[in-house]
Design an enzyme around this catalytic site. Structure first.
Site, short mmCIF file in Angstrom:
data_model
loop_
_atom_site.label_atom_id
_atom_site.label_comp_id
_atom_site.label_asym_id
_atom_site.label_seq_id
_atom_site.Cartn_x
_atom_site.Cartn_y
_atom_site.Cartn_z
N SER A 1 -0.01 -11.49 4.10
CA SER A 1 1.00 -11.29 5.14
C SER A 1 0.50 -10.51 6.36
CB SER A 1 2.23 -10.57 4.56
OG SER A 1 2.97 -11.46 3.75
N LYS B 1 0.31 -3.33 9.18
CA LYS B 1 0.82 -4.55 8.56
C LYS B 1 0.10 -4.76 7.24
CE LYS B 1 3.40 -7.92 7.91
NZ LYS B 1 3.33 -7.46 6.51
N THR B 2 0.87 -4.93 6.20
CA THR B 2 0.32 -5.10 4.86
C THR B 2 0.27 -6.57 4.47
OG1 THR B 2 2.53 -4.87 3.88
CG2 THR B 2 1.21 -2.86 4.10
N GLY B 3 -0.47 -6.84 3.42
CA GLY B 3 -0.51 -8.16 2.83
C GLY B 3 -0.66 -8.03 1.33
#
Length: 345
Positions: A93, A282-284
Protein backbone atom coordinates in the site's frame (compact mmCIF):
# COMPACT_ATOMS: atom_id res chain seq x y z
CA UNK A 1 -1.94 21.35 11.69
CA UNK A 2 -0.46 22.75 8.52
CA UNK A 3 2.90 22.35 6.89
CA UNK A 4 4.44 25.42 5.25
CA UNK A 5 7.50 25.29 2.97
CA UNK A 6 9.85 28.29 3.13
CA UNK A 7 13.28 29.28 1.90
CA UNK A 8 16.63 27.57 1.45
CA UNK A 9 16.89 27.57 5.23
CA UNK A 10 14.16 24.89 5.05
CA UNK A 11 12.10 26.31 7.89
CA UNK A 12 9.11 24.11 8.67
CA UNK A 13 6.36 25.55 10.85
CA UNK A 14 3.79 23.16 12.24
CA UNK A 15 0.61 24.69 13.64
CA UNK A 16 1.51 26.07 17.09
CA UNK A 17 5.02 24.64 17.00
CA UNK A 18 7.39 27.27 15.58
CA UNK A 19 10.51 25.54 14.30
CA UNK A 20 13.58 27.76 14.01
CA UNK A 21 15.25 28.23 10.65
CA UNK A 22 18.46 26.27 10.17
CA UNK A 23 20.93 27.18 7.45
CA UNK A 24 23.43 24.46 6.66
CA UNK A 25 25.90 27.10 5.59
CA UNK A 26 25.66 28.53 9.13
CA UNK A 27 25.34 25.37 11.20
CA UNK A 28 28.44 23.64 9.87
CA UNK A 29 28.97 20.55 7.80
CA UNK A 30 26.64 17.64 8.45
CA UNK A 31 28.26 14.80 6.56
CA UNK A 32 25.83 11.92 6.31
CA UNK A 33 28.50 9.39 5.33
CA UNK A 34 28.58 7.80 8.76
CA UNK A 35 29.78 4.18 8.72
CA UNK A 36 28.75 3.72 12.34
CA UNK A 37 25.08 4.19 11.40
CA UNK A 38 25.37 1.71 8.55
CA UNK A 39 27.02 -0.79 10.87
CA UNK A 40 24.27 -0.35 13.46
CA UNK A 41 21.56 -0.91 10.84
CA UNK A 42 23.31 -4.01 9.50
CA UNK A 43 23.57 -5.36 13.05
CA UNK A 44 19.79 -4.91 13.45
CA UNK A 45 19.13 -6.66 10.13
CA UNK A 46 21.17 -9.71 11.13
CA UNK A 47 18.68 -10.45 13.90
CA UNK A 48 15.82 -11.18 11.48
CA UNK A 49 15.19 -13.89 8.89
CA UNK A 50 14.01 -11.46 6.25
CA UNK A 51 15.24 -9.53 3.23
CA UNK A 52 15.31 -5.86 4.18
CA UNK A 53 16.13 -2.73 2.25
CA UNK A 54 16.82 0.67 3.80
CA UNK A 55 17.29 4.10 2.26
CA UNK A 56 17.76 7.35 4.17
CA UNK A 57 18.05 10.75 2.52
CA UNK A 58 19.29 13.62 4.66
CA UNK A 59 19.50 17.36 4.08
CA UNK A 60 22.45 18.79 2.19
CA UNK A 61 25.68 19.54 4.04
CA UNK A 62 27.53 22.83 3.62
CA UNK A 63 29.11 21.69 0.34
CA UNK A 64 25.76 22.38 -1.35
CA UNK A 65 25.90 26.05 -0.31
CA UNK A 66 22.63 25.90 1.59
CA UNK A 67 20.57 24.68 -1.37
CA UNK A 68 18.01 21.93 -1.06
CA UNK A 69 19.30 19.03 -3.16
CA UNK A 70 17.26 17.95 -6.15
CA UNK A 71 16.81 14.46 -7.56
CA UNK A 72 20.29 14.48 -9.11
CA UNK A 73 21.90 15.55 -5.84
CA UNK A 74 20.30 12.97 -3.57
CA UNK A 75 21.91 10.15 -5.50
CA UNK A 76 25.25 11.44 -4.22
CA UNK A 77 26.45 9.19 -1.35
CA UNK A 78 26.82 12.32 0.79
CA UNK A 79 23.06 12.54 0.94
CA UNK A 80 21.72 9.01 1.04
CA UNK A 81 22.36 5.73 2.82
CA UNK A 82 21.40 2.56 0.99
CA UNK A 83 21.39 -0.96 2.38
CA UNK A 84 19.85 -3.87 0.46
CA UNK A 85 18.71 -1.38 -2.16
CA UNK A 86 19.46 -3.70 -5.09
CA UNK A 87 16.30 -5.77 -4.56
CA UNK A 88 12.77 -5.21 -5.81
CA UNK A 89 10.45 -5.04 -2.80
CA UNK A 90 6.66 -5.41 -3.11
CA UNK A 91 5.27 -1.91 -2.64
CA UNK A 92 2.01 -3.06 -1.11
CA UNK A 93 0.00 0.00 0.00
CA UNK A 94 2.95 2.38 -0.17
CA UNK A 95 1.83 2.75 -3.80
CA UNK A 96 -1.11 4.80 -2.51
CA UNK A 97 1.34 7.64 -1.93
CA UNK A 98 2.35 7.48 -5.60
CA UNK A 99 -1.32 7.31 -6.58
CA UNK A 100 -2.18 10.38 -4.49
CA UNK A 101 0.39 12.44 -6.37
CA UNK A 102 -1.03 11.33 -9.72
CA UNK A 103 -4.63 11.99 -8.69
CA UNK A 104 -3.95 15.47 -7.32
CA UNK A 105 -1.86 16.39 -10.35
CA UNK A 106 -4.79 15.37 -12.58
CA UNK A 107 -7.16 17.52 -10.54
CA UNK A 108 -4.81 20.49 -10.60
CA UNK A 109 -4.32 20.29 -14.36
CA UNK A 110 -8.09 20.12 -14.89
CA UNK A 111 -8.71 23.02 -12.52
CA UNK A 112 -10.83 20.85 -10.25
CA UNK A 113 -11.02 21.08 -6.45
CA UNK A 114 -10.25 18.31 -3.99
CA UNK A 115 -13.95 18.28 -3.14
CA UNK A 116 -14.86 17.04 -6.62
CA UNK A 117 -17.41 14.27 -6.11
CA UNK A 118 -17.21 10.70 -7.40
CA UNK A 119 -20.17 8.34 -7.56
CA UNK A 120 -19.42 5.16 -5.63
CA UNK A 121 -21.65 2.12 -6.08
CA UNK A 122 -22.23 -0.89 -3.89
CA UNK A 123 -20.24 -2.92 -6.42
CA UNK A 124 -17.25 -0.66 -5.76
CA UNK A 125 -17.33 -1.56 -2.08
CA UNK A 126 -15.83 -5.06 -2.23
CA UNK A 127 -16.73 -7.06 0.89
CA UNK A 128 -13.59 -9.21 1.13
CA UNK A 129 -10.92 -6.56 1.54
CA UNK A 130 -9.80 -4.01 4.12
CA UNK A 131 -12.08 -0.98 3.69
CA UNK A 132 -13.09 1.41 6.47
CA UNK A 133 -14.77 3.45 3.70
CA UNK A 134 -17.13 0.59 2.92
CA UNK A 135 -17.93 0.07 6.58
CA UNK A 136 -18.63 3.78 7.07
CA UNK A 137 -20.85 4.20 4.01
CA UNK A 138 -22.86 1.06 4.63
CA UNK A 139 -23.29 1.93 8.30
CA UNK A 140 -24.66 5.38 7.47
CA UNK A 141 -27.04 3.81 4.99
CA UNK A 142 -27.95 7.09 3.25
CA UNK A 143 -26.99 6.66 -0.40
CA UNK A 144 -27.14 9.56 -2.81
CA UNK A 145 -29.38 7.49 -5.08
CA UNK A 146 -29.49 4.33 -7.15
CA UNK A 147 -28.08 3.50 -10.57
CA UNK A 148 -29.89 1.82 -13.49
CA UNK A 149 -29.35 -1.63 -12.02
CA UNK A 150 -30.90 -0.56 -8.73
CA UNK A 151 -27.59 -0.49 -6.87
CA UNK A 152 -27.10 2.15 -4.20
CA UNK A 153 -24.75 4.97 -5.11
CA UNK A 154 -22.85 7.29 -2.79
CA UNK A 155 -21.18 10.56 -3.75
CA UNK A 156 -17.74 10.75 -2.17
CA UNK A 157 -15.23 13.56 -2.67
CA UNK A 158 -11.70 12.93 -3.90
CA UNK A 159 -10.47 14.57 -0.69
CA UNK A 160 -12.30 11.94 1.37
CA UNK A 161 -11.08 9.04 -0.77
CA UNK A 162 -7.48 10.24 -0.46
CA UNK A 163 -7.80 10.54 3.28
CA UNK A 164 -9.00 6.95 3.42
CA UNK A 165 -6.13 5.72 1.24
CA UNK A 166 -3.32 7.73 2.87
CA UNK A 167 -4.42 7.61 6.50
CA UNK A 168 -6.13 4.21 6.71
CA UNK A 169 -4.77 2.43 3.62
CA UNK A 170 -8.28 1.67 2.34
CA UNK A 171 -8.20 -0.79 -0.55
CA UNK A 172 -11.63 -0.02 -2.01
CA UNK A 173 -10.92 3.72 -1.99
CA UNK A 174 -7.66 3.05 -3.81
CA UNK A 175 -9.34 1.06 -6.59
CA UNK A 176 -12.14 3.63 -6.92
CA UNK A 177 -9.49 6.28 -7.55
CA UNK A 178 -7.73 3.99 -10.01
CA UNK A 179 -10.97 3.57 -11.97
CA UNK A 180 -11.48 7.32 -12.24
CA UNK A 181 -7.87 8.41 -12.77
CA UNK A 182 -6.40 6.10 -15.37
CA UNK A 183 -5.58 3.01 -13.33
CA UNK A 184 -2.11 1.81 -12.32
CA UNK A 185 -0.59 2.68 -15.74
CA UNK A 186 -1.43 6.38 -15.27
CA UNK A 187 0.19 6.45 -11.82
CA UNK A 188 3.27 4.63 -13.13
CA UNK A 189 3.62 7.04 -16.07
CA UNK A 190 3.17 10.11 -13.89
CA UNK A 191 5.82 9.16 -11.34
CA UNK A 192 8.24 8.32 -14.17
CA UNK A 193 7.52 11.73 -15.70
CA UNK A 194 9.01 13.21 -12.54
CA UNK A 195 12.32 11.59 -13.43
CA UNK A 196 11.99 8.90 -10.79
CA UNK A 197 12.71 5.24 -11.57
CA UNK A 198 13.40 2.11 -9.56
CA UNK A 199 9.74 1.15 -9.19
CA UNK A 200 6.75 -0.32 -11.05
CA UNK A 201 3.00 0.03 -10.49
CA UNK A 202 0.87 -2.33 -12.60
CA UNK A 203 -1.80 -3.87 -10.39
CA UNK A 204 -4.89 -2.77 -8.48
CA UNK A 205 -5.63 -3.86 -4.93
CA UNK A 206 -8.36 -6.19 -6.22
CA UNK A 207 -5.96 -7.89 -8.62
CA UNK A 208 -3.36 -8.44 -5.91
CA UNK A 209 -5.99 -9.71 -3.50
CA UNK A 210 -7.23 -12.27 -6.03
CA UNK A 211 -3.70 -13.51 -6.82
CA UNK A 212 -1.01 -12.91 -4.20
CA UNK A 213 1.79 -13.51 -6.69
CA UNK A 214 0.75 -10.29 -8.45
CA UNK A 215 1.96 -8.32 -5.41
CA UNK A 216 5.45 -8.60 -6.89
CA UNK A 217 4.35 -6.65 -9.99
CA UNK A 218 4.10 -3.50 -7.85
CA UNK A 219 7.62 -3.01 -6.56
CA UNK A 220 10.14 -0.39 -5.55
CA UNK A 221 13.65 0.01 -4.29
CA UNK A 222 13.85 1.84 -0.95
CA UNK A 223 15.89 4.68 -2.49
CA UNK A 224 13.18 5.29 -5.11
CA UNK A 225 10.57 5.83 -2.39
CA UNK A 226 12.93 7.91 -0.23
CA UNK A 227 13.80 10.04 -3.26
CA UNK A 228 10.15 10.62 -4.11
CA UNK A 229 9.49 11.67 -0.53
CA UNK A 230 12.45 14.04 -0.68
CA UNK A 231 11.00 15.80 -3.71
CA UNK A 232 7.64 16.01 -1.95
CA UNK A 233 8.93 17.53 1.27
CA UNK A 234 11.43 19.90 -0.40
CA UNK A 235 9.12 21.15 -3.17
CA UNK A 236 8.66 24.89 -3.04
CA UNK A 237 11.89 25.53 -1.18
CA UNK A 238 14.07 28.18 -2.72
CA UNK A 239 17.10 26.60 -4.36
CA UNK A 240 15.40 23.27 -4.99
CA UNK A 241 17.11 22.00 -8.12
CA UNK A 242 14.36 19.92 -9.65
CA UNK A 243 11.08 21.70 -8.89
CA UNK A 244 9.28 18.65 -10.24
CA UNK A 245 6.36 18.94 -7.85
CA UNK A 246 6.10 22.71 -7.51
CA UNK A 247 3.05 22.78 -9.80
CA UNK A 248 1.01 20.43 -7.63
CA UNK A 249 -1.19 22.84 -5.66
CA UNK A 250 -2.49 19.99 -3.51
CA UNK A 251 0.90 18.74 -2.33
CA UNK A 252 0.50 20.32 1.11
CA UNK A 253 -2.75 18.40 1.50
CA UNK A 254 -0.95 15.13 0.79
CA UNK A 255 1.87 15.91 3.22
CA UNK A 256 -0.54 16.97 5.94
CA UNK A 257 -2.71 13.90 5.41
CA UNK A 258 0.35 11.67 5.71
CA UNK A 259 1.17 13.23 9.10
CA UNK A 260 -2.25 12.01 10.25
CA UNK A 261 -1.59 8.41 9.16
CA UNK A 262 -3.17 5.95 11.60
CA UNK A 263 -1.54 2.74 10.34
CA UNK A 264 1.87 1.34 11.27
CA UNK A 265 2.34 3.15 14.55
CA UNK A 266 4.64 0.30 15.57
CA UNK A 267 7.00 0.93 12.63
CA UNK A 268 8.82 4.16 11.69
CA UNK A 269 6.73 6.22 14.12
CA UNK A 270 7.35 4.03 17.17
CA UNK A 271 10.63 5.58 18.39
CA UNK A 272 9.33 9.11 17.78
CA UNK A 273 6.54 8.91 20.36
CA UNK A 274 7.19 11.47 23.08
CA UNK A 275 9.60 13.53 20.96
CA UNK A 276 8.92 16.81 19.19
CA UNK A 277 9.68 15.27 15.82
CA UNK A 278 6.87 15.16 13.24
CA UNK A 279 6.43 12.18 10.95
CA UNK A 280 4.38 11.77 7.80
CA UNK A 281 4.43 8.29 6.32
CA UNK A 282 2.75 5.61 4.25
CA UNK A 283 2.73 1.97 5.24
CA UNK A 284 2.30 -1.20 3.26
CA UNK A 285 1.23 -4.57 4.65
CA UNK A 286 1.11 -7.84 2.75
CA UNK A 287 -0.33 -11.26 3.45
CA UNK A 288 1.72 -14.38 4.14
CA UNK A 289 2.59 -16.68 1.26
CA UNK A 290 2.26 -20.47 1.03
CA UNK A 291 5.46 -20.86 3.08
CA UNK A 292 4.08 -18.72 5.88
CA UNK A 293 6.44 -15.83 5.08
CA UNK A 294 5.25 -12.22 4.97
CA UNK A 295 5.22 -11.08 1.34
CA UNK A 296 5.97 -7.49 2.25
CA UNK A 297 5.89 -5.14 5.23
CA UNK A 298 6.91 -1.54 4.58
CA UNK A 299 7.00 2.00 5.84
CA UNK A 300 8.21 5.10 4.03
CA UNK A 301 8.09 8.61 5.42
CA UNK A 302 9.57 12.01 6.17
CA UNK A 303 10.65 13.16 9.61
CA UNK A 304 10.94 16.83 10.58
CA UNK A 305 13.16 17.46 13.58
CA UNK A 306 12.47 20.26 16.10
CA UNK A 307 15.38 22.33 14.74
CA UNK A 308 13.90 22.36 11.23
CA UNK A 309 16.10 19.69 9.67
CA UNK A 310 14.38 16.82 7.95
CA UNK A 311 15.14 13.47 6.42
CA UNK A 312 13.27 10.79 4.52
CA UNK A 313 13.45 7.09 5.19
CA UNK A 314 12.09 3.97 3.53
CA UNK A 315 12.34 0.51 5.08
CA UNK A 316 10.99 -2.32 2.94
CA UNK A 317 10.89 -5.95 4.13
CA UNK A 318 10.10 -8.98 2.00
CA UNK A 319 10.04 -12.75 2.59
CA UNK A 320 10.01 -12.32 6.36
CA UNK A 321 9.85 -15.49 8.41
CA UNK A 322 9.32 -13.38 11.52
CA UNK A 323 5.91 -12.57 12.97
CA UNK A 324 4.11 -9.38 11.96
CA UNK A 325 4.97 -7.91 15.37
CA UNK A 326 8.66 -8.76 15.13
CA UNK A 327 8.90 -7.57 11.51
CA UNK A 328 7.32 -4.25 12.49
CA UNK A 329 9.80 -4.02 15.38
CA UNK A 330 12.64 -4.49 12.88
CA UNK A 331 11.44 -1.37 11.04
CA UNK A 332 11.05 0.51 14.33
CA UNK A 333 14.57 -0.40 15.46
CA UNK A 334 16.03 0.91 12.21
CA UNK A 335 13.99 4.10 12.54
CA UNK A 336 15.27 4.52 16.09
CA UNK A 337 18.90 4.15 15.00
CA UNK A 338 18.49 6.75 12.24
CA UNK A 339 16.63 9.19 14.49
CA UNK A 340 19.30 8.98 17.22
CA UNK A 341 21.99 9.55 14.62
CA UNK A 342 20.24 12.58 13.17
CA UNK A 343 19.57 14.33 16.47
CA UNK A 344 23.19 13.81 17.53
CA UNK A 345 24.57 15.62 14.48
Amino acid sequence: MKIFRRTAAICMCLYTLAIPAVSYAESGKRDFRDESLKQEIRKILRKADAETGVAVTAAAPVSCAGKVPGMTDIMNPEHVIRIGDHRRYPLMSVMKMHQALCVTDSLARAGLPLDTGIDVTEEDLKPDTYSPLRDSLMAVGRPAGTNKSGSKTFNVTVRTLLRYTLQQSDNNACDILFRHFGGPPATDRYIRSLGIGGFSIKMTEEQMHSNLSLCNANWSTPSSAAGLLWSMISAGSAGCNDGILDGNIYLDFILQTMTDCTTGRDRLAAPLHGTNAVIGHKTGTGDTDSRGRIIGLNDAGFIILPDGRFYTIAVFVRNSKESMTDTARLIADISDAVYRHMVSQ
